[in-house]
Design an enzyme around this catalytic site. Structure first.
Site, PDB file in Angstrom:
ATOM      1  N   ARG A   1      11.410  -1.191  11.104  1.00  0.00           N
ATOM      2  CA  ARG A   1      10.380  -0.950  12.117  1.00  0.00           C
ATOM      3  C   ARG A   1      10.430  -2.021  13.189  1.00  0.00           C
ATOM      4  O   ARG A   1      10.657  -3.186  12.901  1.00  0.00           O
ATOM      5  CB  ARG A   1       8.994  -0.945  11.454  1.00  0.00           C
ATOM      6  CG  ARG A   1       8.599   0.392  10.914  1.00  0.00           C
ATOM      7  CD  ARG A   1       7.397   0.327  10.018  1.00  0.00           C
ATOM      8  NE  ARG A   1       6.279  -0.442  10.568  1.00  0.00           N
ATOM      9  CZ  ARG A   1       5.113  -0.593   9.930  1.00  0.00           C
ATOM     10  NH1 ARG A   1       4.925  -0.036   8.744  1.00  0.00           N
ATOM     11  NH2 ARG A   1       4.147  -1.288  10.481  1.00  0.00           N
TER      12      ARG A   1
ATOM     13  N   ARG B   1      11.520  -5.563   4.963  1.00  0.00           N
ATOM     14  CA  ARG B   1      11.228  -4.135   4.707  1.00  0.00           C
ATOM     15  C   ARG B   1      12.201  -3.230   5.475  1.00  0.00           C
ATOM     16  O   ARG B   1      12.503  -3.456   6.637  1.00  0.00           O
ATOM     17  CB  ARG B   1       9.792  -3.823   5.153  1.00  0.00           C
ATOM     18  CG  ARG B   1       9.485  -2.329   5.111  1.00  0.00           C
ATOM     19  CD  ARG B   1       8.015  -2.030   5.105  1.00  0.00           C
ATOM     20  NE  ARG B   1       7.295  -2.527   6.273  1.00  0.00           N
ATOM     21  CZ  ARG B   1       5.971  -2.488   6.377  1.00  0.00           C
ATOM     22  NH1 ARG B   1       5.234  -1.983   5.394  1.00  0.00           N
ATOM     23  NH2 ARG B   1       5.382  -2.960   7.453  1.00  0.00           N
TER      24      ARG B   1
ATOM     25  N   LYS C   1       0.831  -1.207   0.000  1.00  0.00           N
ATOM     26  CA  LYS C   1       0.000   0.000   0.000  1.00  0.00           C
ATOM     27  C   LYS C   1       0.868   1.260   0.000  1.00  0.00           C
ATOM     28  O   LYS C   1       0.683   2.149  -0.822  1.00  0.00           O
ATOM     29  CB  LYS C   1      -0.946   0.011   1.216  1.00  0.00           C
ATOM     30  CG  LYS C   1      -1.857  -1.221   1.273  1.00  0.00           C
ATOM     31  CD  LYS C   1      -2.816  -1.170   2.447  1.00  0.00           C
ATOM     32  CE  LYS C   1      -2.154  -1.290   3.818  1.00  0.00           C
ATOM     33  NZ  LYS C   1      -1.500  -2.593   4.080  1.00  0.00           N
TER      34      LYS C   1
ATOM     35  N   ARG D   1      -9.715   0.034   8.863  1.00  0.00           N
ATOM     36  CA  ARG D   1      -9.283  -1.347   9.053  1.00  0.00           C
ATOM     37  C   ARG D   1     -10.329  -2.180   9.769  1.00  0.00           C
ATOM     38  O   ARG D   1     -10.097  -3.375   9.996  1.00  0.00           O
ATOM     39  CB  ARG D   1      -8.004  -1.361   9.903  1.00  0.00           C
ATOM     40  CG  ARG D   1      -6.723  -1.507   9.082  1.00  0.00           C
ATOM     41  CD  ARG D   1      -5.580  -1.228  10.026  1.00  0.00           C
ATOM     42  NE  ARG D   1      -4.398  -1.972   9.754  1.00  0.00           N
ATOM     43  CZ  ARG D   1      -3.279  -1.438   9.251  1.00  0.00           C
ATOM     44  NH1 ARG D   1      -3.236  -0.183   8.889  1.00  0.00           N
ATOM     45  NH2 ARG D   1      -2.208  -2.173   9.106  1.00  0.00           N
TER      46      ARG D   1
ATOM     47  N   ARG E   1      -0.200  -9.610  13.405  1.00  0.00           N
ATOM     48  CA  ARG E   1      -0.852  -8.611  12.537  1.00  0.00           C
ATOM     49  C   ARG E   1      -1.698  -9.297  11.468  1.00  0.00           C
ATOM     50  O   ARG E   1      -2.773  -8.814  11.120  1.00  0.00           O
ATOM     51  CB  ARG E   1       0.201  -7.689  11.906  1.00  0.00           C
ATOM     52  CG  ARG E   1       0.715  -6.666  12.907  1.00  0.00           C
ATOM     53  CD  ARG E   1       2.113  -6.213  12.613  1.00  0.00           C
ATOM     54  NE  ARG E   1       2.229  -5.406  11.424  1.00  0.00           N
ATOM     55  CZ  ARG E   1       3.396  -5.111  10.859  1.00  0.00           C
ATOM     56  NH1 ARG E   1       4.528  -5.556  11.372  1.00  0.00           N
ATOM     57  NH2 ARG E   1       3.434  -4.373   9.787  1.00  0.00           N
TER      58      ARG E   1
HETATM   59  P1  ADP Z   1       2.135  -1.895   3.242  1.00  0.00           P
HETATM   60  O1  ADP Z   1       2.139  -0.380   3.201  1.00  0.00           O
HETATM   61  O2  ADP Z   1       0.926  -2.473   2.568  1.00  0.00           O
HETATM   62  O3  ADP Z   1       2.338  -2.441   4.617  1.00  0.00           O
HETATM   63  P2  ADP Z   1       4.729  -1.678   1.842  1.00  0.00           P
HETATM   64  O4  ADP Z   1       4.418  -0.807   0.677  1.00  0.00           O
HETATM   65  O5  ADP Z   1       5.451  -1.076   2.973  1.00  0.00           O
HETATM   66  O6  ADP Z   1       3.366  -2.401   2.362  1.00  0.00           O
HETATM   67  O7  ADP Z   1       5.518  -2.962   1.294  1.00  0.00           O
HETATM   68  C1  ADP Z   1       5.982  -3.992   2.179  1.00  0.00           C
HETATM   69  C2  ADP Z   1       7.347  -4.482   1.703  1.00  0.00           C
HETATM   70  O8  ADP Z   1       7.177  -5.214   0.479  1.00  0.00           O
HETATM   71  C3  ADP Z   1       8.353  -3.370   1.408  1.00  0.00           C
HETATM   72  O9  ADP Z   1       9.629  -3.804   1.794  1.00  0.00           O
HETATM   73  C4  ADP Z   1       8.267  -3.182  -0.122  1.00  0.00           C
HETATM   74  O10 ADP Z   1       9.511  -2.748  -0.682  1.00  0.00           O
HETATM   75  C5  ADP Z   1       7.933  -4.597  -0.594  1.00  0.00           C
HETATM   76  N1  ADP Z   1       7.047  -4.619  -1.774  1.00  0.00           N
HETATM   77  C6  ADP Z   1       6.033  -3.772  -2.066  1.00  0.00           C
HETATM   78  N2  ADP Z   1       5.427  -4.126  -3.225  1.00  0.00           N
HETATM   79  C7  ADP Z   1       6.087  -5.233  -3.676  1.00  0.00           C
HETATM   80  C8  ADP Z   1       5.956  -6.078  -4.820  1.00  0.00           C
HETATM   81  N3  ADP Z   1       5.007  -5.865  -5.738  1.00  0.00           N
HETATM   82  N4  ADP Z   1       6.812  -7.117  -4.942  1.00  0.00           N
HETATM   83  C9  ADP Z   1       7.759  -7.351  -4.006  1.00  0.00           C
HETATM   84  N5  ADP Z   1       7.939  -6.599  -2.904  1.00  0.00           N
HETATM   85  C10 ADP Z   1       7.122  -5.542  -2.724  1.00  0.00           C
HETATM   86  P1  ADP Z   2       1.212  -2.333   7.971  1.00  0.00           P
HETATM   87  O1  ADP Z   2       0.497  -1.883   6.737  1.00  0.00           O
HETATM   88  O2  ADP Z   2       2.585  -2.827   7.716  1.00  0.00           O
HETATM   89  O3  ADP Z   2       0.391  -3.239   8.835  1.00  0.00           O
HETATM   90  P2  ADP Z   2       0.785   0.264   9.271  1.00  0.00           P
HETATM   91  O4  ADP Z   2       1.906   1.215   9.247  1.00  0.00           O
HETATM   92  O5  ADP Z   2      -0.398   0.543   8.409  1.00  0.00           O
HETATM   93  O6  ADP Z   2       1.446  -1.130   8.959  1.00  0.00           O
HETATM   94  O7  ADP Z   2       0.266   0.070  10.751  1.00  0.00           O
HETATM   95  C1  ADP Z   2       1.136  -0.209  11.837  1.00  0.00           C
HETATM   96  C2  ADP Z   2       0.316  -0.471  13.102  1.00  0.00           C
HETATM   97  O8  ADP Z   2      -0.421   0.728  13.451  1.00  0.00           O
HETATM   98  C3  ADP Z   2      -0.752  -1.553  12.974  1.00  0.00           C
HETATM   99  O9  ADP Z   2      -0.235  -2.838  13.231  1.00  0.00           O
HETATM  100  C4  ADP Z   2      -1.755  -1.096  14.042  1.00  0.00           C
HETATM  101  O10 ADP Z   2      -1.312  -1.427  15.349  1.00  0.00           O
HETATM  102  C5  ADP Z   2      -1.708   0.413  13.929  1.00  0.00           C
HETATM  103  N1  ADP Z   2      -2.717   0.936  12.956  1.00  0.00           N
HETATM  104  C6  ADP Z   2      -2.477   1.596  11.781  1.00  0.00           C
HETATM  105  N2  ADP Z   2      -3.616   1.950  11.176  1.00  0.00           N
HETATM  106  C7  ADP Z   2      -4.623   1.494  11.976  1.00  0.00           C
HETATM  107  C8  ADP Z   2      -6.045   1.517  11.884  1.00  0.00           C
HETATM  108  N3  ADP Z   2      -6.683   2.089  10.843  1.00  0.00           N
HETATM  109  N4  ADP Z   2      -6.761   0.934  12.893  1.00  0.00           N
HETATM  110  C9  ADP Z   2      -6.147   0.373  13.958  1.00  0.00           C
HETATM  111  N5  ADP Z   2      -4.818   0.307  14.102  1.00  0.00           N
HETATM  112  C10 ADP Z   2      -4.047   0.857  13.126  1.00  0.00           C
END
Ligand code: ADP
Ligand code: ADP
Length: 207
Positions: A152, A124, A15, A90, A163
């Site tokens: 992180r 990541r 995302k 979420r 998660r």
């Molecule tokens: P989210 O915001 O949904 O948690 P991220 O954009 O941070 O996800 O992506 C999670 C990890 O996966 C990052 O290390 C990113 O570089 C990698 N990633 C994102 N898209 C792809 C893809 N299409 N193929 C492989 N790795 C990806």
């Molecule tokens: P990722 O996409 O890798 O799960 P985020 O950066 O979106 O990570 O979120 C990190 C953490 O922040 C989540 O595991 C949760 O604890 C909290 N969080 C983020 N967005 C929300 C939401 N909309 N509702 C509840 N908790 C959230």
């Protein structure tokens, strides 16, 4: 396009990675609740300290905290024509509350199976200077920035599994909720970053 866009998907679906391009395409600002919570945590605000225990345990932060955060953010002038939500809503109660805050016109669901998620999250890394997201294998950083990248605290295997279970129990049903509203567009998230970006661009162009 009027209204807000929601980027939906499991943790690590891509995302944040895709958000930049959508911001360029639509001009809507990115609103990431995860980034907002991490900022609050780094400033040690009351909100940040409250959220910390949930984030570190891989649990969702309570709905009332998140909804309050979003209400404040949506009062800012750049949110007038809608925003790009990343990681929000979420839960169904969050989505219901959002209905009285802004109109959601499109939900883009990035679909990635659980078996790929753990590798993506554990590899990541983030550049604290500009927020750029890398992956040690799938998107290796240029050597000149590699030394300053951070991981992180919640990006470890144990927390990822927590998660993922929060995702399946509390977040996935929201996908069906949006599907019933007829605004959910699913995208195959297992291709390369560029392939996923192309699928998303196609959806946004045809709206
Ligand atoms: P989210 O915001 O949904 O948690 P991220 O954009 O941070 O996800 O992506 C999670 C990890 O996966 C990052 O290390 C990113 O570089 C990698 N990633 C994102 N898209 C792809 C893809 N299409 N193929 C492989 N790795 C990806
Ligand atoms: P990722 O996409 O890798 O799960 P985020 O950066 O979106 O990570 O979120 C990190 C953490 O922040 C989540 O595991 C949760 O604890 C909290 N969080 C983020 N967005 C929300 C939401 N909309 N509702 C509840 N908790 C959230």
């Amino acid at each position: 396009m009027t209204g807000s866009i929601v980027l939906f998907g499991p943790p690590g679906a891509g995302k944040g990675t895709q958000a930049d391009k959508i911001v360029q395409l639509t001009g809507k600002p990115q609103v990431s609740t995860g980034d907002m919570l991490r900022l609050a945590l780094s400033k040690e605000t009351e909100l940040g300290l409250e959220a910390k225990k949930y984030m570190e345990a891989g649990q969702l932060v309570p709905d009332n905290v998140i909804i309050g955060l979003i209400k404040d953010r949506m009062h800012e002038s750049d949110a007038r024509n809608g925003v790009l939500f990343d990681g929000f809503p979420r839960t169904i109660p969050q989505a219901e509350a959002l209905e009285s805050i802004t109109e959601v016109s499109t939900v883009i669901s990035i679909e990635v199976p659980d078996e790929d998620i753990v590798n993506r999250i554990v590899g990541r890394r983030m550049d604290p200077e500009n927020g750029e997201i890398y992956h040690i294998t799938f998107k290796p950083p240029p050597t000149e920035v590699a030394h300053r990248l951070v991981q992180r605290k919640d990006d470890n295997e144990e927390t990822v599994r927590m998660r993922l279970s929060s995702y399946h129990e509390q977040t996935k049903p929201l996908g069906d909720w949006y599907m019933e509203k007829g605004i959910l567009h699913a995208v195959e998230g297992t291709g390369s970053i560029e392939e996923v970006a192309r699928s998303i661009s196609k959806i946004l162009t045809f709206l």
